[in-house]
Design a protein around this motif. Sequence first.
Motif, PDB file in Angstrom:
ATOM      1  N   PHE A  86       0.808  -1.304  -0.052  1.00 37.80           N
ATOM      2  CA  PHE A  86       0.072  -0.164  -0.033  1.00 37.80           C
ATOM      3  C   PHE A  86       0.770   1.243  -0.233  1.00 37.80           C
ATOM      4  O   PHE A  86       0.710   2.087  -0.823  1.00 37.80           O
ATOM      5  CB  PHE A  86      -0.787   0.058   1.136  1.00 37.80           C
ATOM      6  N   MET A  87       1.943   1.304   0.956  1.00 36.60           N
ATOM      7  CA  MET A  87       2.981   2.530   0.804  1.00 36.60           C
ATOM      8  C   MET A  87       3.480   2.253  -0.334  1.00 36.60           C
ATOM      9  O   MET A  87       3.849   3.671  -0.789  1.00 36.60           O
ATOM     10  CB  MET A  87       3.910   2.108   2.231  1.00 36.60           C
ATOM     11  N   ALA A  88       4.140   1.349  -0.987  1.00 34.20           N
ATOM     12  CA  ALA A  88       4.692   1.523  -2.303  1.00 34.20           C
ATOM     13  C   ALA A  88       3.750   2.168  -3.259  1.00 34.20           C
ATOM     14  O   ALA A  88       4.088   2.904  -4.072  1.00 34.20           O
ATOM     15  CB  ALA A  88       5.187   0.019  -2.741  1.00 34.20           C
ATOM     16  N   GLY A  89       2.612   1.547  -3.310  1.00 31.15           N
ATOM     17  CA  GLY A  89       1.521   2.049  -4.519  1.00 31.15           C
ATOM     18  C   GLY A  89       1.305   3.320  -4.048  1.00 31.15           C
ATOM     19  O   GLY A  89       1.078   4.320  -5.105  1.00 31.15           O
ATOM     20  N   GLY A  90       1.021   4.058  -2.808  1.00 29.53           N
ATOM     21  CA  GLY A  90       0.956   5.499  -2.520  1.00 29.53           C
ATOM     22  C   GLY A  90       2.118   6.208  -2.977  1.00 29.53           C
ATOM     23  O   GLY A  90       2.103   7.430  -3.287  1.00 29.53           O
ATOM     24  N   GLY A  91       3.391   5.595  -2.674  1.00 27.44           N
ATOM     25  CA  GLY A  91       4.417   6.408  -3.045  1.00 27.44           C
ATOM     26  C   GLY A  91       4.531   6.523  -4.574  1.00 27.44           C
ATOM     27  O   GLY A  91       4.766   7.730  -5.213  1.00 27.44           O
ATOM     28  N   VAL A  92       4.327   5.642  -5.305  1.00 23.57           N
ATOM     29  CA  VAL A  92       4.332   5.590  -6.714  1.00 23.57           C
ATOM     30  C   VAL A  92       3.094   6.565  -7.099  1.00 23.57           C
ATOM     31  O   VAL A  92       3.435   7.499  -8.059  1.00 23.57           O
ATOM     32  CB  VAL A  92       3.874   4.080  -7.312  1.00 23.57           C
ATOM     33  N   LEU A  93       2.101   6.501  -6.649  1.00 21.76           N
ATOM     34  CA  LEU A  93       0.934   7.475  -6.965  1.00 21.76           C
ATOM     35  C   LEU A  93       1.526   9.003  -6.533  1.00 21.76           C
ATOM     36  O   LEU A  93       0.954   9.885  -7.522  1.00 21.76           O
ATOM     37  CB  LEU A  93      -0.240   7.271  -6.148  1.00 21.76           C
ATOM     38  N   LEU A  94       2.114   9.278  -5.360  1.00 22.71           N
ATOM     39  CA  LEU A  94       2.498  10.414  -5.034  1.00 22.71           C
ATOM     40  C   LEU A  94       3.548  10.830  -6.010  1.00 22.71           C
ATOM     41  O   LEU A  94       3.346  12.239  -6.603  1.00 22.71           O
ATOM     42  CB  LEU A  94       3.076  10.233  -3.723  1.00 22.71           C
ATOM     43  N   VAL A  95       4.422   9.854  -6.391  1.00 25.17           N
ATOM     44  CA  VAL A  95       5.394  10.448  -7.339  1.00 25.17           C
ATOM     45  C   VAL A  95       4.950  10.912  -8.720  1.00 25.17           C
ATOM     46  O   VAL A  95       5.151  11.918  -9.466  1.00 25.17           O
ATOM     47  CB  VAL A  95       6.525   9.134  -7.561  1.00 25.17           C
ATOM     48  N   GLY A  96       3.897   9.874  -9.071  1.00 26.54           N
ATOM     49  CA  GLY A  96       3.117  10.199 -10.446  1.00 26.54           C
ATOM     50  C   GLY A  96       2.369  11.684 -10.338  1.00 26.54           C
ATOM     51  O   GLY A  96       2.591  12.181 -11.247  1.00 26.54           O
ATOM     52  N   LEU A  97       1.768  11.877  -9.287  1.00 26.74           N
ATOM     53  CA  LEU A  97       1.172  13.076  -9.114  1.00 26.74           C
ATOM     54  C   LEU A  97       2.254  14.112  -8.994  1.00 26.74           C
ATOM     55  O   LEU A  97       2.016  15.368  -9.659  1.00 26.74           O
ATOM     56  CB  LEU A  97       0.380  13.102  -7.825  1.00 26.74           C
ATOM     57  N   ILE A  98       3.297  13.945  -8.503  1.00 26.56           N
ATOM     58  CA  ILE A  98       4.348  15.218  -8.283  1.00 26.56           C
ATOM     59  C   ILE A  98       4.789  15.352  -9.736  1.00 26.56           C
ATOM     60  O   ILE A  98       4.952  16.548 -10.326  1.00 26.56           O
ATOM     61  CB  ILE A  98       5.470  14.705  -7.541  1.00 26.56           C
ATOM     62  N   LEU A  99       5.013  14.161 -10.636  1.00 28.00           N
ATOM     63  CA  LEU A  99       5.818  14.240 -11.758  1.00 28.00           C
ATOM     64  C   LEU A  99       4.444  15.104 -12.720  1.00 28.00           C
ATOM     65  O   LEU A  99       4.781  15.699 -13.509  1.00 28.00           O
ATOM     66  CB  LEU A  99       5.774  13.089 -12.461  1.00 28.00           C
TER      67      LEU A  99
END
Length: 235
Positions: free
Chosen positions: A205-218
């Motif tokens: 979940f945290m990894a997915g959240g991180g990926v989502l956050l990175v995607g959002l930031i990007l």
Amino acid sequence: MGVLFAGPALAADATAPASNTTAAQPQAVATPSGGVRYVTDQFKITMRQGAGLRYQIVRMLSTGDRLQVVQQDAQSGYTEVRTQDGAQGWVLTRYLMNHPTARAQLAQARQSLDQVNAKLKATADTLSQTQDALKAKTQAEADLQGRYDALKKQYDNLRATAKNAVAVADENRTLKLRTATLSKRLSAVSSENETLKNTGLLRWFMAGGGVLLVGLILGLLMPHLVRRRRDNWFS
């Protein structure tokens, strides 16, 4: 039989001393009374009222009759006697014996033999009964020994079974303890697995959240970067 011996008896009386035929009975010479005499084993004799032929015959005595001596007259040769039924009279002394006749002795010996045989038979019967009782006792002892052996075998079997039961109970107790321990370990492992599972999900979940956050930031930074790159191209 009495008729056959009557003649000899009268002849025997006739041979008595001549003094017996006198008118008066000679004075008796008394001898000590007592003792037992028996009629001789030859023929019947006469028992008279007095010591002599002139006296009346009281009865005829048979061979072997038992007589009690009252007194003896040595001069006349007569003995005063008393029969077993109480009759009393005089008989010639020479026809008396100090012991029973051979016939009486034989009869007595036969009677004694019969008594001995009866005792022997009774003893044999008692011995037979004793042997039967001994056999019965021996058989009873054998039966008791057999029952004892059977009961002892049952006792040994029960004792062995009891030992096995105790061993089985101990083994069951040990297995229960092991089962309880394994159950605890299984619960612990299940808890650990659940924890690990939850931890893994959290990580994903945290990894997915991180990926989502990175995607959002990007996603937020990409327009600025593109615009800036364009500005750089135009300048």
